[in-house]
Design a protein around this motif. Structure first.
Motif, PDB file in Angstrom:
ATOM      1  N   THR A 271       0.807  -1.223   0.000  1.00 50.84           N
ATOM      2  CA  THR A 271       0.000   0.000   0.000  1.00 50.84           C
ATOM      3  C   THR A 271       0.835   1.265   0.000  1.00 50.84           C
ATOM      4  O   THR A 271       0.482   2.254  -0.657  1.00 50.84           O
ATOM      5  CB  THR A 271      -0.939   0.004   1.219  1.00 50.84           C
ATOM      6  N   SER A 272       1.945   1.257   0.716  1.00 55.69           N
ATOM      7  CA  SER A 272       2.755   2.471   0.860  1.00 55.69           C
ATOM      8  C   SER A 272       3.889   2.566  -0.146  1.00 55.69           C
ATOM      9  O   SER A 272       4.678   3.528  -0.094  1.00 55.69           O
ATOM     10  CB  SER A 272       3.321   2.541   2.280  1.00 55.69           C
ATOM     11  N   GLU A 273       3.990   1.610  -1.072  1.00 52.35           N
ATOM     12  CA  GLU A 273       5.096   1.628  -2.025  1.00 52.35           C
ATOM     13  C   GLU A 273       4.903   2.736  -3.067  1.00 52.35           C
ATOM     14  O   GLU A 273       3.802   2.918  -3.594  1.00 52.35           O
ATOM     15  CB  GLU A 273       5.230   0.283  -2.728  1.00 52.35           C
TER      16      GLU A 273
ATOM     17  N   SER B 288      -8.250   2.965 -11.429  1.00 51.51           N
ATOM     18  CA  SER B 288      -9.333   2.025 -11.697  1.00 51.51           C
ATOM     19  C   SER B 288      -8.921   0.582 -11.428  1.00 51.51           C
ATOM     20  O   SER B 288      -9.775  -0.294 -11.263  1.00 51.51           O
ATOM     21  CB  SER B 288      -9.800   2.156 -13.153  1.00 51.51           C
ATOM     22  N   PHE B 289      -7.607   0.320 -11.374  1.00 51.68           N
ATOM     23  CA  PHE B 289      -7.125  -1.035 -11.125  1.00 51.68           C
ATOM     24  C   PHE B 289      -7.017  -1.355  -9.638  1.00 51.68           C
ATOM     25  O   PHE B 289      -7.219  -2.501  -9.225  1.00 51.68           O
ATOM     26  CB  PHE B 289      -5.763  -1.234 -11.789  1.00 51.68           C
ATOM     27  N   LYS B 290      -6.703  -0.379  -8.834  1.00 50.59           N
ATOM     28  CA  LYS B 290      -6.377  -0.633  -7.429  1.00 50.59           C
ATOM     29  C   LYS B 290      -7.466  -1.357  -6.646  1.00 50.59           C
ATOM     30  O   LYS B 290      -7.160  -2.237  -5.826  1.00 50.59           O
ATOM     31  CB  LYS B 290      -5.980   0.681  -6.745  1.00 50.59           C
ATOM     32  N   PRO B 291      -8.749  -1.040  -6.860  1.00 52.16           N
ATOM     33  CA  PRO B 291      -9.775  -1.752  -6.083  1.00 52.16           C
ATOM     34  C   PRO B 291      -9.784  -3.264  -6.289  1.00 52.16           C
ATOM     35  O   PRO B 291     -10.183  -4.008  -5.391  1.00 52.16           O
ATOM     36  CB  PRO B 291     -11.091  -1.128  -6.579  1.00 52.16           C
TER      37      PRO B 291
ATOM     38  N   GLY C 172      -9.572  -5.326   2.420  1.00 53.10           N
ATOM     39  CA  GLY C 172      -9.568  -4.446   3.579  1.00 53.10           C
ATOM     40  C   GLY C 172      -9.058  -3.080   3.173  1.00 53.10           C
ATOM     41  O   GLY C 172      -9.540  -2.489   2.206  1.00 53.10           O
ATOM     42  N   SER C 173      -8.056  -2.597   3.855  1.00 53.72           N
ATOM     43  CA  SER C 173      -7.492  -1.282   3.542  1.00 53.72           C
ATOM     44  C   SER C 173      -6.157  -1.376   2.819  1.00 53.72           C
ATOM     45  O   SER C 173      -5.509  -0.353   2.587  1.00 53.72           O
ATOM     46  CB  SER C 173      -7.312  -0.469   4.831  1.00 53.72           C
ATOM     47  N   ASP C 174      -5.733  -2.586   2.452  1.00 59.45           N
ATOM     48  CA  ASP C 174      -4.413  -2.768   1.848  1.00 59.45           C
ATOM     49  C   ASP C 174      -4.491  -3.181   0.381  1.00 59.45           C
ATOM     50  O   ASP C 174      -5.412  -3.882  -0.052  1.00 59.45           O
ATOM     51  CB  ASP C 174      -3.606  -3.817   2.612  1.00 59.45           C
ATOM     52  N   ILE C 175      -3.468  -2.743  -0.374  1.00 59.77           N
ATOM     53  CA  ILE C 175      -3.297  -3.097  -1.787  1.00 59.77           C
ATOM     54  C   ILE C 175      -2.179  -4.130  -1.880  1.00 59.77           C
ATOM     55  O   ILE C 175      -1.162  -4.020  -1.186  1.00 59.77           O
ATOM     56  CB  ILE C 175      -2.963  -1.848  -2.616  1.00 59.77           C
ATOM     57  N   TYR C 176      -2.357  -5.115  -2.766  1.00 59.11           N
ATOM     58  CA  TYR C 176      -1.417  -6.229  -2.790  1.00 59.11           C
ATOM     59  C   TYR C 176      -0.723  -6.489  -4.126  1.00 59.11           C
ATOM     60  O   TYR C 176       0.292  -7.199  -4.138  1.00 59.11           O
ATOM     61  CB  TYR C 176      -2.133  -7.515  -2.362  1.00 59.11           C
TER      62      TYR C 176
END
Length: 437
Positions: free
Chosen positions: A118-120, A129-132, A137-141
């Motif tokens: 998430t913080s990178e 539009s891709f991130k979701p 939860g609250s993190d991107i992987y």
């Protein structure tokens, strides 16, 4: 010292094949020779996936001479899913691996098994539009690997021109075109039920029409408030499949035709229209490069020409498992994949079959005509809808078997929709979704 490319094939437990693409430093090929750190990257075993990953790895290693990338492959479908889940559960996953986005990501326990990024900083270059579809939860992987694609109808432009046909914007126009094609002695609609997943496109590709009619359908479906069999917009995908089959508009050998054979029929003019995911263009570019621009693309039509929208699919993503011992190197590879250099490497390997979901990436001018047909729908969000699997975690495993039955005349569209409604219950309950217990 000049670098050399090495390839080696080896067998893993369970019969999975590993393709190791290594850029060796001076002096030999041991895994960490001369201070080189080796990382592994697991990708799908299709020709397109391997070719893309090969080129990305080659360019990445040229830019990062202290890191060597070994590419492993896995099969697709349920077998590939089981390999992913098993390797994650045993802590034996590759340092980076490609996998689905959307609902299927949720099934591999991202919070438990994946490293959040998430913080990178490199996520800043990824399209919003891709991130979701890589978020839990609250993190991107994950970061996108490959291009966006669509579920629509690839069609032979020469046949359309010869018969004086226009691209249909409603279902009735599509059926009228198909009857005229049949009268000309050509298979109007290609189906390839030997490759069972391809039977789903009449339903999956129709989802933009469902959302145009029922904008809250995805949320209501997730909450168990609507059903395919009883929603008047959602059931039409099943009913259209039944209608086309009963009208005798499929190729006569639809039950035994494979995905690859269907592509040949379309290119050779044995069939005129093929409802399919547009990643088929990558395969056809490799096999029929001189004929690719004889194909066009249009959305699977609905009832209203003014709401003629395209159902779109997000690409797979590259993830890092928590089990990796090479976090820094894995993140460097992930960052490269999500960069213009990463996109350019993929384009040079297999071309581009849709828009990249990395902001600085651009498509080449010689992109296939069918991809050009797709772009206006991606560029205007009001003209597309993500497929249901990107908006809801609910997807039953038996859809492809059900749609084979509907298209083959074994089961009615209404009955197929009802059976699918039953099919999704088990998965929804396993995910502990509210409203399903």
């Amino acid at each position: 010292m000049a670098a050399t490319n090495k390839r080696r094939w080896a067998a893993m437990a369970g019969g999975v094949t590993i393709l190791a693409l290594a850029l060796a430093g001076c002096g030999g090929g041991s895994p960490n020779d001369g201070g080189t750190k080796t990382i592994t990257w697991l990708v799908g075993n299709t020709e397109n996936s391997v070719a893309s990953a090969d080129k990305v790895a080659e360019e990445f290693m040229a830019a990062n001479p202290g890191i060597k990338v070994e590419i492993e492959t896995r099969p697709g479908g349920a077998e590939g899913d089981n390999i992913i889940k098993t390797r994650l559960s045993t802590g034996d996953m590759a340092d980076v691996f490609n996998y689905n986005t959307g609902s299927l990501l949720q099934q591999i326990g991202p919070a438990q098994n994946l490293l959040p990024i998430t913080s990178e900083s490199y996520l800043g270059g990824v399209s919003d539009s891709f991130k979701p579809v890589v978020t839990a939860g609250s993190d991107i992987y994950g970061v996108p690997f490959g291009t966006g694609m669509a579920g629509g109808v690839l069609y032979n432009k020469k046949i359309y021109e010869k018969l004086g046909l226009s691209v249909p914007k409603t279902w009735d126009e599509f059926m009228d075109n198909s009857r005229k094609i049949k009268d000309a002695g050509i298979a109007p609609i290609i189906q390839s039920y030997q490759t069972t997943w391809t039977s789903q496109l009449f339903v999956l590709g129709d989802f933009a029409n469902v959302m145009a009619a029922q904008p809250t359908f995805a949320a209501d479906y997730t909450a168990n408030k609507v059903k395919y069999a009883t929603d008047p917009a959602a059931v039409k995908g099943f009913e259209h499949l039944e209608e086309a089959g009963k009208a005798g508009l499929f190729n006569e050998d639809f039950a035994s035709t494979t995905f690859e054979q269907a592509q040949a029929k379309l290119i050779d003019g044995e069939g005129a229209q093929y409802p399919i995911l547009t990643f088929a263009l990558a395969n056809m570019k490799l096999t029929y490069p001189d004929k690719l621009n004889e194909l066009g693309l249009f959305p699977l039509p609905g009832d209203d020409a003014s709401k003629n929208k395209l159902t779109v699919w997000m690409p797979d993503a590259s993830y890092i498992p928590k089990s990796t011992k090479n976090v820094e190197e894995a993140k460097k590879l992930q960052a490269f994949i999500a960069s213009k250099a990463g996109c350019d490497a993929q384009t040079s390997a297999v071309g581009a079959q849709g828009p990249y979901l990395v902001k600085e990436c651009v498509l080449p001018e010689d992109v296939a005509d069918a991809v050009k047909d797709m772009l206006p729908y991606f560029e205007d969000e009001s003209k597309n809808s993500p497929a249901l699997e990107f908006l809801s975690p609910v997807k039953g495993p038996a859809l492809e078997q059900i749609t084979v039955e509907v298209g083959s005349g074994i089961r009615s569209g209404k009955d197929g929709a009802a059976l699918y409604d039953e099919d999704v219950k088990k998965q929804a309950k396993q995910l502990n979704l509210p409203g399903w217990n």
